[in-house]
Design a protein around this motif. Structure first.
Motif, PDB file in Angstrom:
ATOM      1  N   LEU A  90      73.686  11.266  32.492  1.00  0.00           N
ATOM      2  CA  LEU A  90      72.285  11.622  32.319  1.00  0.00           C
ATOM      3  C   LEU A  90      71.656  10.793  31.209  1.00  0.00           C
ATOM      4  O   LEU A  90      72.348  10.194  30.389  1.00  0.00           O
ATOM      5  CB  LEU A  90      72.185  13.118  31.997  1.00  0.00           C
ATOM      6  CG  LEU A  90      72.770  14.028  33.087  1.00  0.00           C
ATOM      7  CD1 LEU A  90      72.864  15.469  32.603  1.00  0.00           C
ATOM      8  CD2 LEU A  90      71.929  13.956  34.369  1.00  0.00           C
ATOM      9  N   ASP A 219      68.463  22.163  31.277  1.00  0.00           N
ATOM     10  CA  ASP A 219      68.866  21.513  32.529  1.00  0.00           C
ATOM     11  C   ASP A 219      69.276  20.060  32.318  1.00  0.00           C
ATOM     12  O   ASP A 219      70.118  19.535  33.032  1.00  0.00           O
ATOM     13  CB  ASP A 219      67.726  21.562  33.539  1.00  0.00           C
ATOM     14  CG  ASP A 219      66.537  20.761  33.051  1.00  0.00           C
ATOM     15  OD1 ASP A 219      66.001  21.111  31.987  1.00  0.00           O
ATOM     16  OD2 ASP A 219      66.175  19.771  33.697  1.00  0.00           O
ATOM     17  N   THR A 221      67.588  17.504  33.116  1.00  0.00           N
ATOM     18  CA  THR A 221      67.091  16.636  34.190  1.00  0.00           C
ATOM     19  C   THR A 221      65.570  16.528  34.166  1.00  0.00           C
ATOM     20  O   THR A 221      64.966  16.098  35.132  1.00  0.00           O
ATOM     21  CB  THR A 221      67.517  17.147  35.581  1.00  0.00           C
ATOM     22  OG1 THR A 221      66.914  18.438  35.808  1.00  0.00           O
ATOM     23  CG2 THR A 221      69.012  17.278  35.714  1.00  0.00           C
ATOM     24  N   GLY A 222      64.949  16.962  33.079  1.00  0.00           N
ATOM     25  CA  GLY A 222      63.495  16.825  32.971  1.00  0.00           C
ATOM     26  C   GLY A 222      62.732  17.999  33.542  1.00  0.00           C
ATOM     27  O   GLY A 222      61.534  17.911  33.772  1.00  0.00           O
ATOM     28  N   MET A 223      63.396  19.121  33.751  1.00  0.00           N
ATOM     29  CA  MET A 223      62.768  20.234  34.438  1.00  0.00           C
ATOM     30  C   MET A 223      62.197  21.298  33.496  1.00  0.00           C
ATOM     31  O   MET A 223      61.321  22.051  33.894  1.00  0.00           O
ATOM     32  CB  MET A 223      63.814  20.828  35.383  1.00  0.00           C
ATOM     33  CG  MET A 223      63.369  21.960  36.249  1.00  0.00           C
ATOM     34  SD  MET A 223      63.721  23.521  35.464  1.00  0.00           S
ATOM     35  CE  MET A 223      65.373  23.844  36.052  1.00  0.00           C
ATOM     36  N   VAL A 240      65.397  12.898  29.676  1.00  0.00           N
ATOM     37  CA  VAL A 240      65.077  11.883  30.687  1.00  0.00           C
ATOM     38  C   VAL A 240      64.347  10.666  30.116  1.00  0.00           C
ATOM     39  O   VAL A 240      64.492   9.559  30.621  1.00  0.00           O
ATOM     40  CB  VAL A 240      64.251  12.464  31.865  1.00  0.00           C
ATOM     41  CG1 VAL A 240      65.150  13.263  32.797  1.00  0.00           C
ATOM     42  CG2 VAL A 240      63.087  13.297  31.378  1.00  0.00           C
TER      43      VAL A 240
ATOM     44  N   LYS B 219      70.736   9.676  39.441  1.00  0.00           N
ATOM     45  CA  LYS B 219      71.620   9.504  38.279  1.00  0.00           C
ATOM     46  C   LYS B 219      73.076   9.364  38.733  1.00  0.00           C
ATOM     47  O   LYS B 219      73.701   8.334  38.545  1.00  0.00           O
ATOM     48  CB  LYS B 219      71.486  10.689  37.315  1.00  0.00           C
ATOM     49  CG  LYS B 219      70.171  10.713  36.565  1.00  0.00           C
ATOM     50  CD  LYS B 219      70.151   9.622  35.516  1.00  0.00           C
ATOM     51  CE  LYS B 219      68.810   9.525  34.817  1.00  0.00           C
ATOM     52  NZ  LYS B 219      68.698   8.316  34.007  1.00  0.00           N
ATOM     53  N   GLY B 241      59.464  20.413  40.038  1.00  0.00           N
ATOM     54  CA  GLY B 241      60.113  20.986  38.863  1.00  0.00           C
ATOM     55  C   GLY B 241      59.745  20.353  37.543  1.00  0.00           C
ATOM     56  O   GLY B 241      60.527  20.385  36.596  1.00  0.00           O
ATOM     57  N   PRO B 243      57.586  20.530  34.264  1.00  0.00           N
ATOM     58  CA  PRO B 243      56.688  21.474  33.595  1.00  0.00           C
ATOM     59  C   PRO B 243      55.404  20.793  33.111  1.00  0.00           C
ATOM     60  O   PRO B 243      55.426  19.634  32.719  1.00  0.00           O
ATOM     61  CB  PRO B 243      57.508  21.964  32.404  1.00  0.00           C
ATOM     62  CG  PRO B 243      58.501  20.893  32.143  1.00  0.00           C
ATOM     63  CD  PRO B 243      58.780  20.228  33.458  1.00  0.00           C
ATOM     64  N   ASN B 401      58.994  15.917  39.655  1.00  0.00           N
ATOM     65  CA  ASN B 401      60.033  15.276  38.857  1.00  0.00           C
ATOM     66  C   ASN B 401      60.269  13.874  39.431  1.00  0.00           C
ATOM     67  O   ASN B 401      60.541  13.728  40.615  1.00  0.00           O
ATOM     68  CB  ASN B 401      61.316  16.106  38.920  1.00  0.00           C
ATOM     69  CG  ASN B 401      62.386  15.586  37.979  1.00  0.00           C
ATOM     70  OD1 ASN B 401      62.592  14.378  37.855  1.00  0.00           O
ATOM     71  ND2 ASN B 401      63.061  16.483  37.308  1.00  0.00           N
TER      72      ASN B 401
END
Ligand SMILES: Cc1cc2nc3c(=O)[nH]c(=O)nc-3n(C[C@H](O)[C@H](O)[C@H](O)COP(=O)(O)OP(=O)(O)OC[C@H]3O[C@@H](n4cnc5c(N)ncnc54)[C@H](O)[C@@H]3O)c2cc1C
Ligand code: SF4
Ligand code: FES
Lengths: 283, 468
Positions: A90, A219, A221-223, A240, B219, B241, B243, B401
């Motif tokens: 990641l 997470d 993963t940027g969420m 991210v 990834k 997803g 924000p 995303n």
């Protein structure tokens, strides 16, 4: 995906190294990237930098310091045990380029993540000055590994028990910058106050400085935005957009505050774990 | 029973946990119909020849058809009947906005109350699950084609279920450690018990769908690498997803969360069970949630259940414009949430340790209608006031995303970075790559995401079978 622990070694009082099974991650990962792991069903998602990887053997090495419940639990596991989840690689890889002379600075357990970057920078043909430091001699890790990828090498300890007496930022300034040595780029990874001190120093000498931030993540993963930090006045997500940023732009004050959000809960969780561990007759 | 008697039956109420009790626990709020109430409610349906309700359903479930089976007492038959068009009835019966879909169109609603279609759907799905008599269809002949589904939300689950039943080998790749998408990380336990999602996922696995969790496309592997691994087609159901923050001062203070983080900590990571579970969450005493949609309602109700004294919902328009389901607004009110409508935050105030201690708001009034047809809120000059809070949850929407888009060359996106896909087939600008759900439409609903998955599955099947 579950991942088996293949090796474990204690590097210093509180720092452990583990080699994990992770074929895909080992093949894909680049310097500067990290993994997230979860030990068990009730566990949190723990982000850890990939300290090394072996694409042939399909293994990933992590190095971590015991700072709370989850890392304590991780350090209690042994080769043969299996982690419930391992995901990665990641984050953005470090931008590796030949720039000339690069100072790679690692503080404490931050030496672990600075190692793969040093290795890659060296590989790209840079002249490497490594400065690694810790509070005292017994907390210095990966000295041989770092030496092997450096052209010049400095150890610094706060108490002077080994090498240069003082902080890594002071070693950088006194041994190099003040002497007029031209350094084209600095990579600094370690506790936030250390990275801030290095950045304050390099700002004076106008040396571009990259830092790797270890903000709180969920997470990765940027969420969710748990990891957000202000860089140059803009909100960025460390997982991210980073983990590396221009150190002269990072709002370290905010980062320190945000790392302290769960201080109380972390203590509660750790105490809960220790009492359970005692209850179970463990060590 | 004759028609007159049937018309005289009142809509059967849904038994619910008492608001005072439920506001402090995470158990499901509605308790569900009994077989008797379900049968009684089913009798209210007059079995229209041209059922308007079906037109109101995004996937055209044969509503009178399944309701007729309930009247006969064939509850399992009713569930299977729904499943021909809707793979997740236990989920949809709980979270679909029936009041603006099937139930809004029901003829019984013209004079009185519509048939409680959602409650009946939920009842039969629960009945089937509890009976353990869940039918596993026979394995179809394998086609030898392999499909990768990215994302395990309702859209990805639907595609996977449909394609595996057509004989394709299907693997779902999910970034998080648990499959379900928003159903597991976003929607709270008290509205959608996670055991239900787990049962649906398990059903898919029994059909032969493989699920790779902790695998991030973009990834761990890219879309192009999936083709290199030998997949013949890829479906992107990665959801919305990302924000959104308002970019007002103080948003990075400690105690200020995105709704995604707040809900993920509580739902996916089970922070409400801390310290039994390791992930912590700030259990604020005075919590403000910004927004007026389902996500905001889930956040206020979660904050209350985590033990807050006061939970404020701050929304810049009036109640009529709230996008949340009416039932959820109603539930939130019953649970003691304090609504600040026509109010907009302008900045967060912090203490010297970087913790939020207040939110400064402006009063709004409704002006001229905007592009969405809703009257635009405009600030009232000099109306600033401060609400003391120790926790804030920003629930003002979500975006795309970019992980997959930015690592898939040739994949066309629109100006908000959503993936461009054909509405009928899900076909994207890349051959063999299909997409649907929130990542195409922007944040929408479970049923629309499933509907898109169903259509795409049909198109993907055609694509796979025509390909050499
Ligand atoms: C709190 C909340 C409450 C809601 N309430 C309702 C409601 O009551 N009724 C209703 O109809 N709708 C509701 N919605 C909306 C509904 O949940 C969504 O419209 C629906 O879930 C979209 O489905 P999806 O399959 O497109 O995506 P999602 O459910 O978002 O699933 C996408 C999945 O893809 C995964 N993913 C993303 N990127 C990658 C990647 N690169 N690699 C691998 N995996 C990836 C994600 O982790 C996620 O699991 C709500 C949404 C939220 C957030
Ligand atoms: S519109 Fe209402 S009454 Fe008519 S078939 Fe549908 S549910 Fe039954
Ligand atoms: S950890 Fe969730 S966005 Fe970075």
């Amino acid at each position: 995906m579950a991942a088996k622990i293949l090796e474990k070694r204690q590097l210093s009082e509180n720092v452990f190294k583990m080699v994990l099974e992770g074929e895909r991650i080992a093949r894909k990962r680049k310097a500067g990237q990290f993994v997230v792991l979860r030990i068990h069903e009730e566990g949190e998602r723990i982000p850890l930098t990939i300290a090394d990887a072996d694409p042939e053997k399909g293994t990933v090495t992590i190095i971590f310091q015991v700072v709370g419940k989850s890392t304590a639990h991780l350090s209690d596991l042994n080769p043969g045990d299996t982690l419930l989840d391992l995901v990665g690689p990641l984050g953005k890889p470090t931008h590796i380029e030949k720039v000339g002379t690069v100072a790679c600075i690692g503080g404490g357990v931050g030496i672990a993540p600075v190692y793969p970057i040093t290795q890659a920078m060296k590989h790209a043909g840079n002249h490497i000055i490594s400065i690694i430091g810790a509070r005292s001699k017994d907390l210095i890790i990966m000295e041989d590994e770092m030496k092997a990828v450096s052209d010049e090498f400095v150890v610094a300890t706060d108490d002077g028990s080994y090498g240069f007496k003082g902080f890594v930022s002071q070693a950088l300034e006194e041994k190099y910058l003040m002497q007029g040595r031209k350094i084209d780029m600095v990579v600094a990874i370690g506790p936030v106050p250390m990275m801030r001190a290095v950045c304050d120093t390099t700002k004076k000498y106008n040396v571009p400085t990259v830092v790797s931030l270890n903000s709180i993540m969920v997470d990765a993963t940027g969420m969710c935005g748990a990891c957000r930090v202000s860089v140059g006045g803009k909100t960025r997500f460390v997982c991210v957009d980073g983990p590396e940023f221009d150190g002269h732009q990072v709002d370290f004050r905010q980062l320190i505050d945000r790392q302290r959000i769960y201080l109380q809960e972390e203590k509660e969780s750790y105490d809960h774990y220790c009492s359970c561990r005692l209850g179970k007759g463990g060590n | 029973m004759d028609m007159k008697e049937r018309l005289a039956i009142p809509r059967q109420p849904m038994p619910e946990q008492d608001p005072k009790v439920r506001a402090r626990n995470f158990d499901e709020v509605p308790l569900g119909y009994t077989p008797e109430t379900a049968k009684t409610e089913a009798l209210r349906c007059i079995q229209c020849k041209n059922p308007a309700c079906v037109e109101g359903c995004p996937v055209q479930v044969d509503i009178p058809g399944f309701i007729a089976k309930i009247v006969e007492g064939d509850f399992i038959g009713a569930a299977r009947h729904i499943k021909k068009t809707n793979a997740l009835p236990a989920v949809c019966g709980r979270v679909c906005p029936q009041e603006i879909q099937c139930e809004q169109r029901c003829v019984r609603g013209k004079k009185g109350d519509p048939v409680a279609i959602g409650r009946l759907e939920r009842f039969v799905a629960d009945y089937e699950r509890a009976s353990g008599d869940v039918a596993i269809p026979e394995k179809p002949a394998p086609t030898g084609k392999r499909v990768a589904v990215v994302g395990s939300g309702p859209s990805g689950l639907t595609v996977a279920g449909d394609l595996v039943q057509l004989g394709h080998e299907v693997t779902i790749f999910e970034a998080l450690h648990k499959p379900g998408g928003v159903l597991v990380y976003g929607i709270p336990e008290f509205r959608l018990p996670k055991a239900i999602v787990a049962a649906e996922v398990e059903y898919l696995e029994r059909l032969g769908v493989k699920i790779q969790t902790s695998f991030v496309i973009g990834k761990t592997a890219t879309v192009d690498e999936l083709f290199e691994y030998g997949y013949d087609a890829v479906y992107l159901g990665t959801g919305a997803g990302l924000p959104t923050f308002m970019n007002i001062p103080g948003e990075n203070l400690n105690g200020v969360y995105s709704a995604n983080e707040y809900l993920t900590r509580s739902n996916l990571m089970k922070a409400y069970k801390f310290p039994e579970y390791d992930t912590p969450i700030v259990k604020g005493k005075n919590v403000a949630v910004i927004g007026g949609g389902n996500v905001a309602m889930d956040s206020v109700r979660t904050a209350m259940r985590l033990g807050a004294d006061h939970v404020y919902l701050i929304y810049r328009r009036s109640r009529a414009e709230m996008p949340a389901r009416i039932e959820e607004i109603h539930h939130a009110e019953e649970e003691g949430i304090e609504f600040h409508l026509l109010t907009n935050p302008v900045r967060y105030i912090g203490d010297d340790k970087g913790w939020v201690v207040g939110v400064e708001c402006l009063k709004m009034e409704l002006g001229e209608p905007d592009e969405s047809g809703r009257r635009r809120p405009v600030p009232v000059k000099g109306s600033e006031f401060v609400i003391d809070v120790d926790t804030v949850v920003v629930a003002i929407g979500a975006g795309a995303n970019p992980l997959v888009q930015s690592t898939t060359p040739g994949l066309e996106t629109n100006k908000w970075n959503y993936i461009v896909a054909d509405e009928e087939t899900g076909q994207t600008s890349r051959e063999g790559v299909f997409a649907g759900g929130d990542i195409v439409t922007g944040a929408a609903t479970v049923i629309l995401a499933m509907g898109a998955g169903r259509k795409a599955a049909r198109a993907m099947h055609e694509y796979l079978m025509s390909k050499k």
